[in-house]
Scaffold this motif. Structure first.
Motif, short mmCIF file in Angstrom:
data_model
loop_
_atom_site.label_atom_id
_atom_site.label_comp_id
_atom_site.label_asym_id
_atom_site.label_seq_id
_atom_site.Cartn_x
_atom_site.Cartn_y
_atom_site.Cartn_z
N UNK A 146 0.83 -1.21 0.00
CA UNK A 146 0.00 0.00 0.00
C UNK A 146 0.86 1.26 0.00
N UNK A 147 1.96 1.22 0.75
CA UNK A 147 2.81 2.40 0.86
C UNK A 147 3.52 2.73 -0.44
N UNK A 148 3.86 1.71 -1.23
CA UNK A 148 4.64 1.98 -2.43
C UNK A 148 3.80 2.04 -3.71
N UNK A 149 2.48 1.82 -3.61
CA UNK A 149 1.63 1.90 -4.79
C UNK A 149 1.63 3.32 -5.35
N UNK A 150 1.90 3.45 -6.63
CA UNK A 150 1.89 4.74 -7.31
C UNK A 150 0.44 5.07 -7.68
N UNK A 151 -0.13 6.11 -7.06
CA UNK A 151 -1.53 6.43 -7.27
C UNK A 151 -1.82 6.87 -8.71
N UNK A 152 -0.85 7.52 -9.35
CA UNK A 152 -1.04 7.93 -10.74
C UNK A 152 -1.16 6.72 -11.64
N UNK A 153 -0.29 5.72 -11.41
CA UNK A 153 -0.35 4.49 -12.19
C UNK A 153 -1.63 3.72 -11.89
N UNK A 154 -2.04 3.68 -10.62
CA UNK A 154 -3.25 2.98 -10.25
C UNK A 154 -4.47 3.62 -10.91
N UNK A 155 -4.54 4.94 -10.90
CA UNK A 155 -5.64 5.66 -11.55
C UNK A 155 -5.67 5.36 -13.04
N UNK A 156 -4.49 5.31 -13.67
CA UNK A 156 -4.43 5.03 -15.10
C UNK A 156 -4.93 3.62 -15.41
N UNK A 157 -4.56 2.65 -14.55
CA UNK A 157 -5.02 1.28 -14.75
C UNK A 157 -6.53 1.17 -14.58
N UNK A 158 -7.07 1.84 -13.57
CA UNK A 158 -8.51 1.82 -13.33
C UNK A 158 -9.25 2.43 -14.52
N UNK A 283 -4.12 -7.54 -2.94
CA UNK A 283 -4.46 -6.19 -2.51
C UNK A 283 -4.58 -5.27 -3.73
N UNK A 284 -3.64 -5.36 -4.66
CA UNK A 284 -3.69 -4.52 -5.86
C UNK A 284 -4.93 -4.85 -6.68
N UNK A 285 -5.25 -6.14 -6.81
CA UNK A 285 -6.44 -6.56 -7.55
C UNK A 285 -7.70 -5.97 -6.92
N UNK A 286 -7.79 -6.01 -5.60
CA UNK A 286 -8.97 -5.45 -4.93
C UNK A 286 -9.05 -3.94 -5.14
N UNK A 287 -7.91 -3.27 -5.12
CA UNK A 287 -7.90 -1.82 -5.37
C UNK A 287 -8.39 -1.52 -6.78
N UNK A 288 -7.92 -2.32 -7.75
CA UNK A 288 -8.36 -2.13 -9.14
C UNK A 288 -9.86 -2.36 -9.26
N UNK A 289 -10.33 -3.45 -8.66
CA UNK A 289 -11.76 -3.78 -8.78
C UNK A 289 -12.64 -2.69 -8.18
N UNK A 290 -12.30 -2.25 -6.96
CA UNK A 290 -13.12 -1.22 -6.32
C UNK A 290 -13.07 0.07 -7.14
N UNK A 291 -11.88 0.42 -7.64
CA UNK A 291 -11.76 1.63 -8.46
C UNK A 291 -12.61 1.56 -9.72
N UNK A 292 -12.62 0.41 -10.38
CA UNK A 292 -13.42 0.25 -11.59
C UNK A 292 -14.91 0.26 -11.24
N UNK A 293 -15.29 -0.43 -10.17
CA UNK A 293 -16.69 -0.46 -9.76
C UNK A 293 -17.20 0.95 -9.42
N UNK A 294 -16.36 1.76 -8.78
CA UNK A 294 -16.75 3.13 -8.49
C UNK A 294 -16.95 3.94 -9.77
N UNK A 295 -16.02 3.77 -10.70
CA UNK A 295 -16.05 4.55 -11.94
C UNK A 295 -17.22 4.15 -12.84
N UNK A 296 -17.64 2.90 -12.74
CA UNK A 296 -18.73 2.40 -13.60
C UNK A 296 -19.96 2.04 -12.77
N UNK A 297 -20.17 2.75 -11.68
CA UNK A 297 -21.16 2.33 -10.69
C UNK A 297 -22.56 2.14 -11.26
#
Length: 322
Positions: A146-158, A283-297
């Motif tokens: 969690x500490x080293x996850x790059x939020x810019x990269x995570x947002x781009x993936x989502x 953990x990364x997979x769950x972050x991706x899933x929640x981010x996508x679910x939020x964006x496509x709610x």
């Protein structure tokens, strides 16, 4: 306006990051409390002699803080040059800076502000100790990831996953299980996602992708050919590519528009690296899933409800059965 991940994150324009101690590389000294996490993260890329130094400073920060570079080299059966190289790989300009961090870490541990490093599991450990050590290591892996996850990269993936026409996920071994978890999650919110564990089928499917599709590779080592090859094929045909890996310098990142790194820990005899790497990947997979679910709610919510209803009857005993 069309969102393009490839334009922003293509490897051809991504600037390489310098390693600590190399000319021109930015020097960011880790916080003392993050030293143990840093050791776990970089240990896989260390030589055996450097690992002995890293184990010593992480396992006994108070004792090592009192040692000169020569004394620590003697204690670990290495050389002064190895000690200095280890300090630099851990993010410190030199051994003096590492000693200061060790002293600070020892003080934090003495007051309970920083946890001690979890020891490896021994063959004769009581089962209660095994549970405690595993739980602590899992906590470390999650916190470090969690500490080293790059939020810019995570947002781009989502963003890429949410807009994808089709999503292919590649992984083998333990990473295959993580890939299946991501694919089934995305399917339940209405996205077209498939996990490919067979490397031949993975490449066959990858070449059928097109711009706007997403290919996601999961490989802890970053160099598993059965995962790198289909991602490279997807990259070549213009799909947006994402890599979840424990090695930011791994081969897979050469073909990834977006790179999400997970924390690593050294493999031990009774605890294969796949166990801890899977924790960070999930953990990364769950972050991706929640981010996508939020964006496509608006579309995800009814799709998820429909999947719950479709499965509900399978949990109800059929008529005539006990």
């Amino acid at each position: 306006m069309t969102y393009s991940v490839k334009e922003t994150f293509s490897p051809s324009v991504r600037a390489p990051s310098g390693a600590p101690g190399t000319p021109g590389a930015p020097v960011t000294t880790p916080d003392p409390g993050a030293l143990a996490a840093k050791v776990r993260t970089v240990a896989p890329s260390m030589t055996r002699s450097m690992q002995r130094v890293a184990d010593a400073v992480a396992g006994d920060p108070a004792g090592c803080a009192r040692l000169t570079v020569t004394a620590l080299a003697v204690r670990t059966g290495t050389s002064e040059a190895t000690v200095v190289r280890t300090a630099r790989l851990l993010g410190y300009p030199g051994y003096r800076d590492l000693r200061l961090a060790l002293a600070a870490l020892a003080a934090q541990q003495a007051t309970g502000a920083a946890p001690a490093v979890t020891a490896d599991i021994a063959v004769d450990d009581p089962l209660a100790d095994v549970v405690t050590k595993l739980a602590m290591e899992e906590q470390h892996t999650l916190a470090d990831t969690a500490a080293q996850l790059d939020m810019t990269q995570l947002e781009a993936a989502v963003a890429a996953l949410a807009a994808a026409r089709r999503i292919d996920v590649y992984g083998v071994g333990a990473s295959s299980l993580v890939g299946q978890d991501l694919a089934q999650k995305l399917l339940r919110i209405g996205l077209i996602a498939h996990a490919h564990a067979d490397p031949h089928l993975a490449v066959t499917n990858a070449v059928q992708l097109r711009p706007g599709d997403v290919a996601l590779a999961i490989t802890h080592s970053g160099s598993t050919h059965d995962v790198v090859d289909p991602l490279r094929a997807a990259f070549d045909v213009g799909a947006t590519t994402v890599a979840i890996t424990g090695r930011a310098d791994g081969t897979v990142t050469q073909y990834a528009d977006v790179v999400l790194t997970t924390a690593t820990s050294r493999e031990s005899e009774l605890r294969p690296a796949a166990m801890s790497s899977r924790t960070g990947q999930l953990l990364v997979v769950d972050c991706l899933f929640i981010g996508v679910a939020q964006r496509t709610y608006e579309a995800a919510a009814p799709a998820l409800s429909a999947s719950y209803e479709a499965l509900a009857h399978r949990h109800t005993p059929r008529a005539g059965r006990a």
